[in-house]
Design an enzyme around this catalytic site. Sequence first.
Site, PDB file in Angstrom:
ATOM      1  CG  HIS A 125     -22.615 -56.169 -37.534  1.00  0.00           C
ATOM      2  ND1 HIS A 125     -23.574 -55.589 -36.756  1.00  0.00           N
ATOM      3  CD2 HIS A 125     -22.451 -57.428 -37.055  1.00  0.00           C
ATOM      4  CE1 HIS A 125     -23.969 -56.456 -35.839  1.00  0.00           C
ATOM      5  NE2 HIS A 125     -23.302 -57.570 -35.999  1.00  0.00           N
ATOM      6  NE  ARG A 146     -15.024 -72.751 -36.147  1.00  0.00           N
ATOM      7  CZ  ARG A 146     -15.081 -72.785 -37.479  1.00  0.00           C
ATOM      8  NH1 ARG A 146     -16.218 -73.158 -38.075  1.00  0.00           N
ATOM      9  NH2 ARG A 146     -14.036 -72.459 -38.213  1.00  0.00           N
ATOM     10  NE  ARG A 190     -13.007 -75.519 -31.303  1.00  0.00           N
ATOM     11  CZ  ARG A 190     -12.978 -74.385 -32.017  1.00  0.00           C
ATOM     12  NH1 ARG A 190     -11.851 -74.016 -32.615  1.00  0.00           N
ATOM     13  NH2 ARG A 190     -14.046 -73.643 -32.144  1.00  0.00           N
ATOM     14  CB  CYS A 240      -9.080 -77.146 -38.673  1.00  0.00           C
ATOM     15  SG  CYS A 240      -8.482 -76.743 -37.014  1.00  0.00           S
ATOM     16  CD  GLU A 259      -6.396 -73.512 -30.538  1.00  0.00           C
ATOM     17  OE1 GLU A 259      -6.956 -72.691 -31.269  1.00  0.00           O
ATOM     18  OE2 GLU A 259      -7.016 -74.358 -29.878  1.00  0.00           O
ATOM     19  NE  ARG A 290      -9.030 -64.978 -35.280  1.00  0.00           N
ATOM     20  CZ  ARG A 290      -9.088 -65.885 -34.317  1.00  0.00           C
ATOM     21  NH1 ARG A 290      -7.973 -66.348 -33.803  1.00  0.00           N
ATOM     22  NH2 ARG A 290     -10.241 -66.312 -33.865  1.00  0.00           N
ATOM     23  CG  ASN A 292      -7.934 -68.751 -38.161  1.00  0.00           C
ATOM     24  OD1 ASN A 292      -7.305 -68.826 -39.204  1.00  0.00           O
ATOM     25  ND2 ASN A 292      -9.237 -68.936 -38.096  1.00  0.00           N
ATOM     26  CG  ASP A 293      -6.614 -68.745 -31.650  1.00  0.00           C
ATOM     27  OD1 ASP A 293      -6.728 -67.504 -31.690  1.00  0.00           O
ATOM     28  OD2 ASP A 293      -7.501 -69.489 -31.198  1.00  0.00           O
TER      29      ASP A 293
END
Length: 953
Positions: free
Chosen positions: A580, A687, A723, A887, A816, A850, A839-840
């Site tokens: 947060h 997404r 996706r 992406c 990924e 990550r 990312n993955d």
Amino acid sequence: MLELTAGQISMGLVAADKACALRMLAERLEGDGLVAAGYLAGLEARETQGSTFLGQGIAIPHGTPQTRELVFNTGVRLMQFPEGVDWGGGQIVYLAIGIAAKSDEHLRLLQILTRALGEADLGSELRQAQTPEDILKLLQGAPQELALDDQLIGLGLAVDDYDELVLQAARLLRRAECVEGGFAAALLQGEPLPLGDGLWWLHSDQAVQRPGLAYLTPDKPLRYLDQPLNGLFCLASLGDAHLALLERLCALLIEGRGRELARATQRRAVLEVLGGELQPDWPSVRLPLPNAHGLHARPAKELAQLAKTFEGEIRLRLADSATAAVSAKSLSKLLGLGIRRGQIIEIIAEPAIADAALPALKAAIEQGLGEEVEPLPVNVQAMPEDEPAAPPIVAPASGSQLQAVSAAPGIAVGPAHMHRQQEFDYPLRGESPGVERERLQQAIDHVHGEIEALVLRSEAKAVREIFTTHLEMLTDPELGDEVDARLKQGESAAAAWMTVVEGAATQQESLHDALLAERAADLRDIGRRVLAQLCGVDDAHEPDEPYILVMDEMAPSDVARLDRDRVAGILTARGGATSHSAIVARALGIPALVGAGAGVLLLEPRTPLLLDGQRGRLVVAPDAEQLQRARQEQEGRQHRLQLADVHKQEPALTHDGHRVEICANLGDCAGAAKAVAQGAEGVGLLRTEFIFMAHPQAPDLATQETEYRRVFDALDGRPLVARTLDVGGDKPLPYWPVAEEENPFLGVRGVRLTLQRPKLMETQLRALMRASEGRPLRIMFPMVGTVEEWRQAREMALKVAAEIPQADLQLGIMVEVPSAALIAPVLAREVDFFSIGTNDLTQYCLAIDRGHPTLSAQADGLHPAVLQLIALTVRAAHAEGKWVGVCGELAGDPLAVPLLVGLGVDELSLSASGIAEVKARVREFNLSAARELAESALGLESAAAVRELAERF
């Protein structure tokens, strides 16, 4: 694992004595191929060490460790002796269970048998049994005790609806080893029964290992089926174990005492009302069990006999588990725990005998309870003298550069302002309940006003949502009730408040849920704010000029209260980029680095710092040249952004005319029009899980079709890459529970999960194709790691496309998982495109989470290993005439853009706000130079070296 079956049982046998019975068992075990000749000697040797008589007419003869090499296969054979066999000491056996086990597998059998050993007339019934099925029924059909203790009570849980409360109940029962993975799904399919006073009853008998009852209350008023939901009973049903409790609960409801449960703030109060297992507040001792084969019959008997020498209650349990403590004087109860070597046991004794009993029992266990034991391995070994000690933590030297995790982009320069967590000193006892209550209310009102002001002046929605949650926590009535109960007992306002807050936060964290853990951090944040008011502690004085705030770990309120004009940047020793606090920093536009290491906390106040949130880099005491370069970069970037905005609708062309398609990543349908306005040439990643997360149950075909059509309409003919649903593991849906996994990132998620729900997948595919109406549709499947997964998903899509013809449809996968990149030459022959999720791919390639608070800085997508996987994918695709997109976050990193283009990536998809800048970056170089850059990067040894090379480009 040993299990009992009718075929293992021989009925109506006669043995003159124990020796004869043992010989008969050994012959049967040998004749059935379970053991080699000579196993009888092991059975006889075991009896000389200690009788295997359990009680209730049952004995369990088994070999010694020395004869386990004679065991071919694990198994049991049961022999009924209706006339009885004298097992010694007047103990008569009617059922002998011969065990052949290679290790301690017989402990599982003991746990089954101990359910039956409590039956008063079991021996007589075993004697009179006529069939093997009768024997099995007697051994396995005895009722089990209902698990109900303080570990199965959850009060004031931060949940938003009925489904969340049910899932929390399933988690508690799973931790108590009452249920298996499929229980949660079965529970959600059940119909709850309203009991009155806002209490509900829900049960399931599927995937139940032992009966247990969980009771939970929400942290705020909820409704279900238009009725109040104040408390929920969730039963893991097995046999009739719950009937006595249900009768007691009905009596309480008839007496009108249901509100006591609905308003309970302490688990002890609930257990007292329901008659559950209370953990006594008695002296205790903990130690590991050293016996090689666990707490089996012989050592358990020794322990029980020793406990019986003390006139008072003694209990034993497996430490740090939800298993209730059992009487140490009961052999059957001890065996039922199934404790193995090395597990920590806790012995609890009533105060009157504790001083004598605990040391005696501890010494007996350490000495092996009549068995020879070997010392347990020492977990922490002394450091060899010649091995250097860990280097001390020191402040980074002037001129040094540190790599950290970028939490919010931008460059900041200023002196370090050290913000160390304050220590509070307060009395444990208060003046009077009335005075302390008033003092606490004033502090809460003050903090409430501060947070309301933060909400009102916050322009960012993310900030307002976080602090609205803080307001709800601050006014939580259940929290207040528990604090008030402590004030009545004489505690001070500060002591009562912090005890309750810390207890609630710890309870949230114990559920091992990422969302609840974040809420626990927020709860501690508001707890310390109220405590600061109670103790009269003011915030440290801020420097007059813009500064870099340095702290161990930032709380959301620490960030949101900051003056944006005074705080140039934020630097923390710990933390990750997904908390947060990081969200608040990004929303406020304050450059931030997190996870820089403990050394930064030792910086001298006012040390000059240069914080680069774009590169994740900190420079300590930068020289004049570095400062000048940073200021020039700031000014240059600002100028480039202004110029990029003017040309954002133009295509991204390199100097030599090579075009790169620039698209937008979307997390909702409403953002499509804004993305087009920012220059997006399509959507490179929709997404779709946002639709599923926005509904209390799986959205139907019409709902999905409406949402997808909004995106197509906004794109006005531009391509949409959607996706398919990517949930499971680390991001489950509340109405679609999945089994708890030790490592959800390597578990059932993405296409692995949706292939298990073909109807849901087909509905989504059908909605996408109906919404397209001939417009360009690209469907990609996430987390594909094998050709088989791709083919299964493709066949489903083609089946739907045959029903709903498409004018412009392409099917592809997200790359990924490293295996997908490595078999790209095979996949490229069948897919229409690849879209690389960096990312993955990065975290799987480098084996670094990550989101890890200290390692995530090393999870860099520009690592040469990741670039090699991208290059391999692109070469394979282009060889088959297919296109490749990226992406992940790397697509929006201006430093990475020339590298990706040089590797041959055809499309970059990123957040809409960065599209203009990335387009401008493409226009700054030619393709041939980018290819040379990429080729050089592939041969480097680290991500840092790649970044250094890219910065010079």
